[in-house]
Design a protein around this motif. Structure first.
Motif, PDB file in Angstrom:
ATOM      1  N   VAL A  49      19.695  37.742 -25.154  1.00 12.98           N
ATOM      2  CA  VAL A  49      19.630  39.191 -25.399  1.00 12.98           C
ATOM      3  C   VAL A  49      18.495  39.816 -24.604  1.00 12.98           C
ATOM      4  CG1 VAL A  49      19.295  40.990 -27.142  1.00 12.98           C
ATOM      5  CG2 VAL A  49      20.621  38.938 -27.701  1.00 12.98           C
ATOM      6  N   ASP A  50      17.329  39.172 -24.617  1.00 15.64           N
ATOM      7  CA  ASP A  50      16.152  39.719 -23.921  1.00 15.64           C
ATOM      8  C   ASP A  50      15.326  38.559 -23.382  1.00 15.64           C
ATOM      9  OD1 ASP A  50      13.983  41.081 -22.976  1.00 15.64           O
ATOM     10  OD2 ASP A  50      13.321  41.881 -24.908  1.00 15.64           O
ATOM     11  N   ASP A  51      15.513  38.243 -22.116  1.00 13.72           N
ATOM     12  CA  ASP A  51      14.814  37.100 -21.516  1.00 13.72           C
ATOM     13  C   ASP A  51      13.356  37.397 -21.191  1.00 13.72           C
ATOM     14  OD1 ASP A  51      15.181  38.833 -19.433  1.00 13.72           O
ATOM     15  OD2 ASP A  51      16.279  37.445 -18.150  1.00 13.72           O
ATOM     16  N   GLU A  52      12.898  38.629 -21.450  1.00 10.47           N
ATOM     17  CA  GLU A  52      11.497  38.975 -21.207  1.00 10.47           C
ATOM     18  C   GLU A  52      10.704  39.128 -22.506  1.00 10.47           C
ATOM     19  OE1 GLU A  52      11.338  42.421 -18.753  1.00 10.47           O
ATOM     20  OE2 GLU A  52      12.230  41.431 -16.999  1.00 10.47           O
ATOM     21  N   ASP A  53      11.321  38.783 -23.620  1.00 20.36           N
ATOM     22  CA  ASP A  53      10.634  38.878 -24.917  1.00 20.36           C
ATOM     23  C   ASP A  53       9.436  37.919 -24.938  1.00 20.36           C
ATOM     24  OD1 ASP A  53      11.236  39.851 -27.984  1.00 20.36           O
ATOM     25  OD2 ASP A  53      10.298  37.875 -27.913  1.00 20.36           O
ATOM     26  N   GLU A  54       8.282  38.400 -25.385  1.00 23.12           N
ATOM     27  CA  GLU A  54       7.070  37.584 -25.381  1.00 23.12           C
ATOM     28  C   GLU A  54       7.168  36.398 -26.333  1.00 23.12           C
ATOM     29  OE1 GLU A  54       3.707  40.039 -26.150  1.00 23.12           O
ATOM     30  OE2 GLU A  54       3.899  41.195 -24.290  1.00 23.12           O
ATOM     31  N   ASP A  55       7.795  36.602 -27.481  1.00 21.99           N
ATOM     32  CA  ASP A  55       7.930  35.507 -28.445  1.00 21.99           C
ATOM     33  C   ASP A  55       8.837  34.409 -27.902  1.00 21.99           C
ATOM     34  OD1 ASP A  55       6.272  36.742 -30.297  1.00 21.99           O
ATOM     35  OD2 ASP A  55       7.921  37.855 -31.216  1.00 21.99           O
ATOM     36  N   VAL A  56       9.859  34.792 -27.153  1.00 26.66           N
ATOM     37  CA  VAL A  56      10.737  33.800 -26.527  1.00 26.66           C
ATOM     38  C   VAL A  56       9.952  32.963 -25.525  1.00 26.66           C
ATOM     39  CG1 VAL A  56      12.697  33.511 -24.971  1.00 26.66           C
ATOM     40  CG2 VAL A  56      12.857  35.108 -26.850  1.00 26.66           C
ATOM     41  N   ALA A  57       9.150  33.646 -24.710  1.00 25.09           N
ATOM     42  CA  ALA A  57       8.344  32.935 -23.716  1.00 25.09           C
ATOM     43  C   ALA A  57       7.376  31.971 -24.395  1.00 25.09           C
ATOM     44  CB  ALA A  57       7.576  33.937 -22.857  1.00 25.09           C
ATOM     45  N   GLU A  58       6.776  32.407 -25.504  1.00 24.73           N
ATOM     46  CA  GLU A  58       5.845  31.544 -26.232  1.00 24.73           C
ATOM     47  C   GLU A  58       6.556  30.323 -26.814  1.00 24.73           C
ATOM     48  OE1 GLU A  58       2.703  31.774 -30.002  1.00 24.73           O
ATOM     49  OE2 GLU A  58       3.765  33.572 -29.321  1.00 24.73           O
ATOM     50  N   TYR A  59       7.766  30.531 -27.358  1.00 19.44           N
ATOM     51  CA  TYR A  59       8.502  29.412 -27.948  1.00 19.44           C
ATOM     52  C   TYR A  59       8.837  28.362 -26.888  1.00 19.44           C
ATOM     53  CZ  TYR A  59      12.271  26.601 -29.781  1.00 19.44           C
ATOM     54  OH  TYR A  59      13.038  25.517 -30.141  1.00 19.44           O
ATOM     55  N   PHE A  60       9.380  28.789 -25.765  1.00 13.87           N
ATOM     56  CA  PHE A  60       9.784  27.822 -24.746  1.00 13.87           C
ATOM     57  C   PHE A  60       8.580  27.199 -24.049  1.00 13.87           C
ATOM     58  CE2 PHE A  60      13.859  30.115 -25.134  1.00 13.87           C
ATOM     59  CZ  PHE A  60      14.678  29.013 -25.326  1.00 13.87           C
ATOM     60  N   GLN A  61       7.449  27.885 -24.045  1.00 10.59           N
ATOM     61  CA  GLN A  61       6.225  27.285 -23.535  1.00 10.59           C
ATOM     62  C   GLN A  61       5.777  26.137 -24.454  1.00 10.59           C
ATOM     63  OE1 GLN A  61       2.763  29.840 -23.417  1.00 10.59           O
ATOM     64  NE2 GLN A  61       1.864  28.687 -21.729  1.00 10.59           N
ATOM     65  N   LYS A  62       5.871  26.361 -25.772  1.00 10.71           N
ATOM     66  CA  LYS A  62       5.551  25.297 -26.722  1.00 10.71           C
ATOM     67  C   LYS A  62       6.512  24.126 -26.572  1.00 10.71           C
ATOM     68  CE  LYS A  62       3.426  28.113 -30.374  1.00 10.71           C
ATOM     69  NZ  LYS A  62       3.563  28.598 -31.786  1.00 10.71           N
ATOM     70  N   ALA A  63       7.782  24.435 -26.311  1.00  9.26           N
ATOM     71  CA  ALA A  63       8.775  23.372 -26.119  1.00  9.26           C
ATOM     72  C   ALA A  63       8.441  22.526 -24.894  1.00  9.26           C
ATOM     73  CB  ALA A  63      10.172  23.975 -25.984  1.00  9.26           C
ATOM     74  N   GLN A  64       7.966  23.161 -23.822  1.00 10.64           N
ATOM     75  CA  GLN A  64       7.568  22.419 -22.630  1.00 10.64           C
ATOM     76  C   GLN A  64       6.351  21.549 -22.899  1.00 10.64           C
ATOM     77  OE1 GLN A  64       7.016  25.403 -19.609  1.00 10.64           O
ATOM     78  NE2 GLN A  64       9.211  25.597 -19.187  1.00 10.64           N
ATOM     79  N   ILE A  65       5.415  22.081 -23.696  1.00  9.51           N
ATOM     80  CA  ILE A  65       4.232  21.292 -24.054  1.00  9.51           C
ATOM     81  C   ILE A  65       4.645  20.068 -24.863  1.00  9.51           C
ATOM     82  CG2 ILE A  65       2.121  21.301 -25.445  1.00  9.51           C
ATOM     83  CD1 ILE A  65       1.766  24.250 -24.661  1.00  9.51           C
ATOM     84  N   GLU A  66       5.601  20.256 -25.788  1.00  9.44           N
ATOM     85  CA  GLU A  66       6.064  19.128 -26.595  1.00  9.44           C
ATOM     86  C   GLU A  66       6.769  18.085 -25.729  1.00  9.44           C
ATOM     87  OE1 GLU A  66       7.990  18.344 -30.959  1.00  9.44           O
ATOM     88  OE2 GLU A  66       8.675  20.098 -29.845  1.00  9.44           O
TER      89      GLU A  66
END
Length: 265
Positions: A63-80
């Motif tokens: 829906v919104d690929d520029e949402d800040e919360d989305v970016a934060e979630y996938f950043q955490k996923a990359q860290i994991e």
């Protein structure tokens, strides 16, 4: 039909089931409602439903690929993903070891360091005459600021979780001096147990053995994001599922576990 603010009130009051139903109704009419989707993701992560949470965040991204919360979630996923590489290894006999991150030991070590510095500053700014006249006070300060933290460090080091081994035959939880091992066929249930109230972020991975087993005491490890010593939580769940097939989701209070009948790590 309830709106987002009404659903948030339900969540604050602990009515999770009603909140899920209201979100389903709301999203059926407006599937691109980002605020409702974020609430749904929050409920899923509270219950430890990590796969469902990820699916919701993917919907939000569409829906919104520029949402800040989305970016934060996938950043955490990359860290994991990176933590899975650094904090796990393959066992020689098959299976995988998940090395625990010594979070509690680091925290109490910092407390001990602060105590030592405080004692040094105390003696530095205390005159030799004052120290001679009140040796008991100096000794009490030494015990409180230096000795007590070191006792806490030793106790935490000896009791903290060191590793979780998922083998072809068993699930093992290791501390410094003891290993709690459960053969797969002896396990009654593995549960991700969450707190009854959504504002309490408690989440535990609980292993309940079948009755009559030699090791019949359940084991619960902290699995919440901010406190867990397991760094690759989703990968551990995936590894367990490959052997146990199912992991249930329960309210922790309903399991009837406490400090006397459960080993907490």
């Amino acid at each position: 039909m309830n709106h987002v603010t009404a659903i948030e009130k339900m969540i604050d009051e602990g009515d999770i089931n009603q909140a899920f139903e209201s979100l389903e109704q709301l999203l059926a009419l407006g599937p691109n409602n980002i605020q409702a989707l974020k609430l749904l993701a929050a409920l899923y992560v509270h219950q430890g439903r990590f796969d469902e949470e990820q699916d919701v965040w993917r919907r939000i991204y569409e829906v919104d690929d520029e949402d800040e919360d989305v970016a934060e979630y996938f950043q955490k996923a990359q860290i994991e993903d990176r933590e899975h590489y650094y904090f796990t290894d393959i066992l020689p006999e098959g299976g995988r070891r998940f090395i625990a991150y010594p979070r509690s030991l680091i925290q109490i070590s910092l407390f001990g360091l602060a105590g030592c510095i405080s004692f040094l500053l105390l003696t530095r700014f205390t005159s030799s005459e004052q120290m001679t006249n009140s040796p008991v006070s100096v000794m009490v300060a030494f015990v409180v600021l230096v000795i007590s933290p070191w006792i806490g460090i030793i106790i935490t080091w000896s009791r903290s979780l060191r590793a979780v081994n998922v083998t072809n035959n068993s699930l093992e939880f290791s501390t410094r001096f003891k290993t709690h091992s459960f053969r797969w066929e002896d396990i009654q249930k593995i549960s991700l147990a969450h707190s009854k109230h959504p504002n309490d972020q408690q989440l535990k991975l609980v292993v309940l053995p079948k009755e009559g087993q030699a090791n019949s005491q359940p084991v619960a490890i902290d699995f919440s994001e901010d406190k867990s010593s397991i760094r690759a939580r989703r990968y551990l769940i995936s590894e367990i599922r490959s052997h146990q097939k199912t992991i249930e989701y329960d309210v922790f209070e309903n399991l009837g576990l406490n400090k006397t009948n459960c080993i907490s790590l």
